[in-house]
Enzyme design. Structure first.
Site, short mmCIF file in Angstrom:
data_model
loop_
_atom_site.label_atom_id
_atom_site.label_comp_id
_atom_site.label_asym_id
_atom_site.label_seq_id
_atom_site.Cartn_x
_atom_site.Cartn_y
_atom_site.Cartn_z
CE LYS A 293 82.66 29.46 -11.34
NZ LYS A 293 82.11 30.88 -11.64
CG ASP A 388 76.71 38.52 -10.64
OD1 ASP A 388 75.71 39.35 -9.25
OD2 ASP A 388 76.97 37.65 -10.06
#
Length: 606
Positions: A293, A388
């Site tokens: 990432k 989330d």
């Protein structure tokens, strides 16, 4: 009560203020006020008996308006509607409703102008700013003239009030943006000295403390011992881990291997978000495949964004080696970017598979919901709200087990009974208590699981309404929130009685009655629910229950389960811009580097 803008034109006459009316500590007569102005939120306290003139004087000081500057004050009611305060009567009404609704704070917005005519908005006023979480505000705290901003101190710093060292995860210290005074977050309300707008001398270190090491949090223990690696003693919070065999290429004593971009070959783009790009990479030394990432530092220079990155890193560390959470291999940085090297989960996400299957058989949905429940319960036991959960963040590994990913929305440090209030999440999964502006805890994750389980079983969102796609007024975020808050959720008749029951349990709009939220029984209510009656939870936690679906994969590099719009992108990182790098405060990212010691041991034994 009038709900349209009206003029406030202060004449600048001096007002004799009762010192008890402003900047008071929390007392039965105090009210916390959040004043939003010019992209900032200034938090202060007032006496509930404050006069209108005293309030205007306070606002003028907070916003640093000159004496001849007209301005408009609006408070936000329980329906998120702006209501002008231009008289003592309107101020008293705002305070009355604040007390009647047991609100935790009075939210007001200030505009440095007045409307051109009654009924019109102020210059710079947009209705969207009144929705909680609609935009980011820089949060400041006003006490005795000080304007404190929460800060994370990477170097040694001491509190000017209690003289103790400021340290810990997150932003534990407050710094006055005017006089640079440093205090603990817990001490800022106790500061008696008024701000002078001149930098204060730093608190000198005591000679006898100068050699003390700064406390550093220990790395999290693994969820379970990895096969072939360390053997753990009896499982508890302080279990000792037997050292793994020495690596083939031992490091020098006292050193730890660090990684850099040169250690990895960039292979493909596999995902992209507003902040980050995700790549499939190969660690050159071992030829193992990982996901990387990549976050541009220029996008996270705001304090709250930096906290988001730190939180994600902490949760990644906590999640490492849990069977149903994506773990962290390492972190490193360049002058322009931050890099998370994480597990590569190659089976794709549930969103990708749901788009192809539309709905899942009940036994499939039950299996995924049970593994997700174990992952959420683990996070909750560690004091973390996930916040989330959605189809996109549920990945399938090569065997068909799930792994949750993306911890940027997580909230850490939540103890039993603690709550938080940040408006965040993906709109379709946001719980009613968040939309109502209430403080909330772990309940929001179980609501999101209910939404996700409904999507798996029914093939659509529980908030999809017939004909809504043809009506533009029903395609807005505000309308979606209204549906979540007010509409009764209809369970498809095709579902079993047990499936309907578990959906009604998770999708209860009252968090106190929601499945998984009872304080005493909590997670055990989920385990014992009839929908999960035949589930062996112990075997499931050990990944000894065969998944109902196994992704088809030809190799550990197979990208068949990833969207081609990502995998077809160019993998190269854009060249650094020296001008952009010069404007980055690199001290904000000190200590970002990390290596997972258990994964290191595994690699060294290869």
């Amino acid at each position: 009560m009038q709900k349209m803008p009206s003029q406030i034109l202060n004449d600048g006459s001096s007002v004799s203020l009762n010192s008890a009316s402003m900047n008071m500590a929390n007392t039965p007569n105090s009210i916390t006020v959040k004043t939003a102005y010019n992209g900032q939120i200034i938090i202060t306290t007032i006496n509930k008996n404050i006069s209108y003139e005293e309030l205007c004087y306070e606002i003028r000081n907070i916003c640093r308006f000159p004496l001849d500057q007209p301005f408009t004050i609006k408070w936000v009611d329980e329906e998120n509607d702006p209501c002008t305060i231009s008289t003592k009567m309107e101020l008293d009404e705002a305070i009355r409703l604040y007390e009647m609704n047991f609100d935790s704070q009075l939210v007001i917005h200030v505009f440095p102008n007045v409307p051109q005519a009654p009924g019109l908005s102020c210059d710079g006023e947009d209705r969207s700013i009144y929705r909680r979480g609609a935009r980011r505000w820089r949060k400041l705290y006003r006490v005795n003239g000080h304007i404190f901003q929460a800060k994370r101190f990477n170097r040694r710093a001491f509190c000017a009030y209690c003289q103790d060292r400021i340290w810990g995860l997150g932003r534990q210290g407050f710094k006055c943006i005017q006089c640079k005074l440093l205090v603990h977050k817990k001490c800022h309300k106790l500061v008696q000295k008024h701000c002078t707008d001149q930098p204060e001398p730093l608190v000198k270190e005591r000679a006898e403390e100068s050699s003390d090491p700064i406390p550093v949090p220990l790395p999290p223990l693994p969820y379970e011992a990895m096969s072939g690696g360390a053997e753990a003693c009896e499982t508890h919070d302080h279990a000792h881990i037997v050292a793994p065999p020495p690596p083939e290429d031992p490091l020098e004593p006292g050193t730890q291997r660090q990684y850099s971009l040169n250690d990895f070959e960039l292979i493909r783009v596999i995902g992209r978000g507003s902040y980050a790009k995700v790549l499939m990479v190969e660690l050159r030394r071992t030829r193992r495949i990982y996901a990387m990432k990549v976050i541009k530092k220029a996008l996270v220079t705001d304090d709250e964004d930096i906290d988001w990155v730190q939180t994600e890193k902490h949760v990644f560390e906590t999640a490492s080696n849990h069977p149903f959470l994506v773990g962290l291999h390492s972190c490193f940085q360049t002058p322009s970017r931050l890099f998370f090297v994480i597990e590569f989960v190659r089976g794709g996400d549930l969103m990708y598979h749901m788009q192809r299957q539309r709905r899942l058989p009940e036994e499939h949905a039950r299996f995924y919901a049970a593994e997700i429940s174990l992952a959420l319960n683990f996070l909750h036991e560690k004091g973390i709200i996930y916040r989330d959960l959605k189809l996109d963040n549920v990945l399938l590994d090569h065997e068909g087990h799930i792994k949750l990913t993306d911890y940027g929305m997580c909230k850490e440090g939540i103890r039993p009974g603690d709550t938080t209030s940040t408006f965040c999440g993906t709109p379709n999964y946001i719980a009613p208590e968040i939309l109502r502006g209430e403080d909330y805890g772990f309940s929001v994750d179980w609501w999101a699981l209910g939404v996700l389980l409904y999507e798996m079983l029914a093939g659509r969102s529980p908030f999809d309404l017939a004909g809504a796609s043809e009506n533009p007024d029903q395609n807005t975020e505000d309308y979606l929130f209204q549906v979540i808050l007010e509409k009764t959720i209809r369970i498809p008749r095709s579902l079993s009685v047990r499936a309907a029951s578990v959906l009604k349990g998770f999708l209860n709009k009252n968090p106190a009655d929601r499945l998984g939220c009872h304080r005493e029984s909590a997670f055990m209510d989920i385990v014992s629910h009839p929908f999960f009656k035949n589930m062996d939870w112990e075997l499931l936690e050990r990944k000894q229950v065969t998944p109902p679906f196994k992704p088809r994969l030809d190799s550990d590099r197979d990208l068949a389960n990833f969207p081609p719009e990502f995998t077809g992108e160019a993998v190269q990182l854009t060249p650094d811009d020296d001008h952009v790098i010069d404007n980055i405060d690199q001290s904000e990212f000190e200590g970002f580097e990390y290596v997972n010691p258990l994964l290191m041991s595994l690699e060294d034994c290869v």
